[in-house]
Scaffold this active site. Structure first.
Site, PDB file in Angstrom:
ATOM      1  N   GLU A 116      33.797  35.576  45.706  1.00 36.74           N
ATOM      2  CA  GLU A 116      34.809  34.506  45.734  1.00 36.74           C
ATOM      3  C   GLU A 116      35.466  34.301  44.373  1.00 36.74           C
ATOM      4  O   GLU A 116      35.734  33.183  43.961  1.00 36.74           O
ATOM      5  CB  GLU A 116      34.178  33.190  46.209  1.00 36.74           C
ATOM      6  CG  GLU A 116      34.391  32.917  47.657  1.00 36.74           C
ATOM      7  CD  GLU A 116      35.676  33.493  48.165  1.00 36.74           C
ATOM      8  OE1 GLU A 116      36.727  33.190  47.606  1.00 36.74           O
ATOM      9  OE2 GLU A 116      35.618  34.290  49.121  1.00 36.74           O
TER      10      GLU A 116
HETATM   11  C1  LIG Z   1      27.407  40.648  48.815  1.00 35.54           C
HETATM   12  C2  LIG Z   1      28.881  40.617  48.624  1.00 35.54           C
HETATM   13  C3  LIG Z   1      29.677  40.011  49.582  1.00 35.54           C
HETATM   14  C4  LIG Z   1      31.063  40.011  49.432  1.00 35.54           C
HETATM   15  N1  LIG Z   1      31.850  39.479  50.429  1.00 35.54           N
HETATM   16  C5  LIG Z   1      33.196  39.706  50.392  1.00 35.54           C
HETATM   17  C6  LIG Z   1      34.030  39.377  51.507  1.00 35.54           C
HETATM   18  O1  LIG Z   1      33.568  38.832  52.517  1.00 35.54           O
HETATM   19  N2  LIG Z   1      35.340  39.693  51.443  1.00 35.54           N
HETATM   20  C7  LIG Z   1      35.899  40.295  50.358  1.00 35.54           C
HETATM   21  O2  LIG Z   1      37.093  40.566  50.364  1.00 35.54           O
HETATM   22  N3  LIG Z   1      35.143  40.604  49.260  1.00 35.54           N
HETATM   23  C8  LIG Z   1      33.811  40.328  49.273  1.00 35.54           C
HETATM   24  N4  LIG Z   1      33.035  40.650  48.196  1.00 35.54           N
HETATM   25  C9  LIG Z   1      33.675  41.198  47.010  1.00 35.54           C
HETATM   26  C10 LIG Z   1      33.667  40.225  45.848  1.00 35.54           C
HETATM   27  O3  LIG Z   1      34.513  39.141  46.111  1.00 35.54           O
HETATM   28  C11 LIG Z   1      34.045  41.019  44.597  1.00 35.54           C
HETATM   29  O4  LIG Z   1      32.929  41.820  44.281  1.00 35.54           O
HETATM   30  C12 LIG Z   1      34.435  40.123  43.438  1.00 35.54           C
HETATM   31  O5  LIG Z   1      35.649  39.491  43.716  1.00 35.54           O
HETATM   32  C13 LIG Z   1      34.579  40.877  42.131  1.00 35.54           C
HETATM   33  O6  LIG Z   1      35.317  42.053  42.295  1.00 35.54           O
HETATM   34  P1  LIG Z   1      34.732  43.438  41.762  1.00 35.54           P
HETATM   35  O7  LIG Z   1      33.353  43.571  42.290  1.00 35.54           O
HETATM   36  O8  LIG Z   1      35.679  44.519  42.066  1.00 35.54           O
HETATM   37  O9  LIG Z   1      34.616  43.231  40.208  1.00 35.54           O
HETATM   38  P2  LIG Z   1      35.779  43.505  39.127  1.00 35.54           P
HETATM   39  O10 LIG Z   1      37.058  42.912  39.591  1.00 35.54           O
HETATM   40  O11 LIG Z   1      35.780  44.937  38.777  1.00 35.54           O
HETATM   41  O12 LIG Z   1      35.248  42.650  37.904  1.00 35.54           O
HETATM   42  C14 LIG Z   1      34.156  43.087  37.082  1.00 35.54           C
HETATM   43  C15 LIG Z   1      33.951  42.065  35.967  1.00 35.54           C
HETATM   44  O13 LIG Z   1      35.122  41.999  35.154  1.00 35.54           O
HETATM   45  C16 LIG Z   1      35.602  40.658  35.078  1.00 35.54           C
HETATM   46  N5  LIG Z   1      37.076  40.685  35.124  1.00 35.54           N
HETATM   47  C17 LIG Z   1      37.871  41.380  35.955  1.00 35.54           C
HETATM   48  N6  LIG Z   1      39.157  41.134  35.698  1.00 35.54           N
HETATM   49  C18 LIG Z   1      39.186  40.252  34.676  1.00 35.54           C
HETATM   50  C19 LIG Z   1      40.226  39.584  33.966  1.00 35.54           C
HETATM   51  N7  LIG Z   1      41.518  39.774  34.276  1.00 35.54           N
HETATM   52  N8  LIG Z   1      39.874  38.742  32.971  1.00 35.54           N
HETATM   53  C20 LIG Z   1      38.585  38.519  32.669  1.00 35.54           C
HETATM   54  N9  LIG Z   1      37.568  39.109  33.309  1.00 35.54           N
HETATM   55  C21 LIG Z   1      37.861  39.958  34.302  1.00 35.54           C
HETATM   56  C22 LIG Z   1      35.031  39.928  36.292  1.00 35.54           C
HETATM   57  O14 LIG Z   1      34.865  38.546  36.044  1.00 35.54           O
HETATM   58  C23 LIG Z   1      33.702  40.650  36.488  1.00 35.54           C
HETATM   59  O15 LIG Z   1      32.699  40.033  35.710  1.00 35.54           O
HETATM   60  C24 LIG Z   1      31.642  40.603  48.287  1.00 35.54           C
HETATM   61  C25 LIG Z   1      30.842  41.187  47.311  1.00 35.54           C
HETATM   62  C26 LIG Z   1      29.477  41.213  47.478  1.00 35.54           C
HETATM   63  C27 LIG Z   1      28.653  41.898  46.435  1.00 35.54           C
END
Ligand SMILES: Cc1cc2nc3c(=O)[nH]c(=O)nc-3n(C[C@H](O)[C@H](O)[C@H](O)COP(=O)(O)OP(=O)(O)OC[C@H]3O[C@@H](n4cnc5c(N)ncnc54)[C@H](O)[C@@H]3O)c2cc1C
Length: 596
Positions: free
Chosen positions: A441
């Site tokens: 989220e």
């Molecule tokens: C168990 C689980 C359930 C989930 N359920 C859903 C779901 O129902 N629907 C759905 O769509 N997604 C879902 N997700 C996905 C989840 O919302 C994402 O994993 C999350 O939004 C982060 O995206 P990412 O993993 O690609 O991390 P990234 O976007 O790659 O981020 C990695 C790190 O970099 C930081 N970061 C990235 N960009 C920036 C920036 N511009 N400035 C500062 N810091 C930054 C982030 O804070 C994070 O710490 C789920 C994930 C899990 C693990």
């Protein structure tokens, strides 16, 4: 086996004594929910959480979800029956619109109840939680035909909902979405692409699953301005409402993950799936934000709920476990050792958790009541003010409740020593389940940026100004109250620190945007510390009023003790946050990327 008791009495105290529940009686949904009805609903919901959902939590974690070769997903033993009972009891649609078969009760009630269901079984609570989010988005942005076809079954929970944003190369940065939508002659769209990490994407709890999907229509502009929102059901729905053919969307696999094993986290493959536009073309993100904002509050509640259930188990253990003697002399000389609750350091952990939980519950209830005001107040100015407050508090609740909720689950685990690390006690599950709340989220770093970069400056800082005004108004109103005064001085101090931090941001973020990024997480926590301090001040005022009226009991005394503890031992963290914020970005950005 872990235990859980829903804190119904505390929720009621907040409603009656702290937030003056009667004040909200002018809101439309509240005529159906006088306080005795609220009490009955909370008590019954709490009982369901304790007796039906909590016993499934640990076995559900062990068994997890299984994907069968045909792509179907089996939830753990007992989940199907529990979900049916949850739907039959009307719990899914407690706050859904009565127009579409929901109970139409106030939103705060759904939020307050969700604390209990999540604490009892977070993985289970996610199925109806996402359904509520999808219902809300459709309610606001769906065309009438979509609403009448899907909302009645979503509102009751007979069908469940999902949120499909994330793709393998695209998490935080939704502008990178590749999933495509091609317009068909009948006005529908053919959706193709892969979504990953989709919670509740496939399961055996409901007859149909309604996916809300972000995708890009052919020829749409690049970035977030070219994203649209679609509804794509797992099974197509005929004109008469009966279920028809299988749609072109399937679960490719389920993720093996750290926690919430009983919630299916799916890779969803959309292969020309039939979908319908929700809202306007290329305006998908604002439409999805209805679901995302609701989900952010829902995840905040997950942080509090894990903190509460972990606390309850740690407190029970600390009163039983005999180790060592009290530093100030044996407290149970007849026994081989004293219970560990006598040790100040064990108490530190328990007090830190509980002082957070009770204030966080207050902040959650206040935010949820604000949602009801924002949606239903007859006074436009009150609607605006409540909406501002909710918008400002949403990233704070999501980021702070889940950071602290996870830290508290670890603290509670620590109280059990080695037993906390052993599965049968359930503490390690709380830690694993709580961990995801900081990530999904919108990872908490993104919540902090949302607060600093969007919510603070929005509308010329109107929401933040009102928030500061609210607290200074409370301080001014109560400045002559001698009994309250010792509790207000520390609050005044931390408000001053938050104001200094806000001023520092205003002066330094434009000069160098990295200053805002570098300050954001500390600022969010300083904001949370202040908001929780304000909640403690309001709780204390309510306790003192009760005591002045002649009520005396341990629960009231405990609240005063917790407020003093919060002020003496937790609010001082404000100084460290302010020092880090005003140190700027320089030390953070000093190393070149190659040096990491
Ligand atoms: C168990 C689980 C359930 C989930 N359920 C859903 C779901 O129902 N629907 C759905 O769509 N997604 C879902 N997700 C996905 C989840 O919302 C994402 O994993 C999350 O939004 C982060 O995206 P990412 O993993 O690609 O991390 P990234 O976007 O790659 O981020 C990695 C790190 O970099 C930081 N970061 C990235 N960009 C920036 C920036 N511009 N400035 C500062 N810091 C930054 C982030 O804070 C994070 O710490 C789920 C994930 C899990 C693990």
């Amino acid at each position: 086996m872990p235990v859980y008791k829903a804190p119904v009495g505390d929720t009621l105290f907040l409603l009656n004594d702290v937030f003056d529940f009667q004040r909200y009686s002018n809101l439309p949904r509240f005529s159906e929910a006088p306080i005795d009805v609220v009490e009955a609903v909370l008590s019954e919901g709490g009982k369901f959480a304790e007796e039906v959902l909590q016993p499934l939590n640990l076995p559900g974690d062990r068994e997890g979800c299984r994907r069968l070769p045909d792509g179907s997903v089996v939830t753990p033993k007992g989940f199907k029956e529990a979900y049916k009972a949850f739907v039959d009891g009307g719990w899914v649609g407690i706050s859904a619109s009565a127009e579409y078969g929901g109970q139409g009760l106030p939103h705060f009630l759904g939020v307050a109840l969700s604390e209990y269901t999540i604490a009892a079984n977070q993985a289970f609570a996610m199925y109806p939680g996402l359904t509520n989010g999808a219902t809300a988005a459709l309610q606001v942005h769906g065309a009438p035909a979509l609403k009448s076809r899907y909302l009645p079954k979503l509102s009751t929970g007979e069908w469940t909902g999902t949120m499909n944003l994330t793709e393998p190369h695209c998490g935080t940065d939704l502008g990178l979405i590749k999933t495509r939508a091609v317009k068909q002659e009948d006005g529908s769209y053919a959706i193709s692409g892969q979504k990953i990490f989709i919670s509740s994407g496939e399961h055996d709890l409901a007859d149909n699953i309604i996916h809300l999907v972000l995708a890009r229509i052919e020829g749409a502009p690049a970035g977030v301005k070219g994203i649209s929102l679609f509804l794509a059901p797992k099974i197509l729905v005929n004109d008469d409402g009966s279920l028809g053919a299988r749609n072109g969307v399937a679960c490719g696999s389920i993720e093996h993950k750290m926690g919430i094993h009983a919630n299916s986290t799916c890779v969803m493959n959309f292969d020309g799936a039939k979908g319908w536009l929700v809202g306007e073309e290329n305006r998908g993100l604002p439409a999805m934000f209805v679901m995302m904002n609701g989900a952010r509050l829902g995840v905040a509640v997950q942080g509090l709920a894990q903190s509460e259930v972990a606390y309850q188990n740690a407190a029970a253990y600390a009163k039983e476990r005999l180790q060592g003697r009290s530093l100030s002399g044996a407290k149970t000389p007849e026994k081989a050792a004293d219970p560990i609750i006598v040790h100040p350091d064990v108490r530190r952990m328990l007090m830190e958790i509980r002082a957070f939980n009770e204030a966080a519950r207050a902040l959650m209830v206040w935010a949820a009541l604000s949602e009801d005001e924002a949606l239903g107040s007859p006074d436009p100015a009150a609607r605006q003010a409540a909406d501002d407050r909710l918008g400002l508090l949403t990233p704070v609740l999501k980021g702070v409740f889940t950071d602290v909720g996870f830290a508290n689950a670890v603290k509670a685990q620590q109280v059990l020593g080695g037993h906390g690390y052993i599965s049968e006690w359930g503490m390690e599950q709380f830690v694993r389940d709580a961990r995801i709340t900081m990530i999904y989220e919108g990872a908490n770093g993104i919540q902090a940026l949302d607060l600093v970069g969007r919510k603070l400056p929005k509308d010329g800082g109107r929401a933040a100004t009102a928030f500061f005004g609210e607290i200074s108004g409370f301080l001014a109103q109560n400045k002559e109250d001698a009994a309250l005064a010792p509790y207000l001085a520390p609050l005044k101090g931390v408000v001053g620190q938050l104001q200094q931090a806000t001023m520092w941001l205003m002066q330094n973020a434009i000069k160098n945007p990295d200053n805002a990024g570098a300050a954001s997480t500390d600022y969010m926590h300083l904001f949370g510390l202040t908001a929780l301090g304000y909640m403690w001040a309001r709780i204390v005022k309510a306790v003192l009023a009760r005591q002045a009226a002649g009520t005396s009991n341990e629960a009231l005394d405990a609240k005063l003790a917790l407020a003093k503890f919060y002020n003496a031992r937790m609010l001082p963290e404000g100084g460290a946050h302010l020092a880090r914020i005003s140190s700027g970005a320089e030390t953070l950005m000093a190393l070149p990327a190659a040096a990491f």
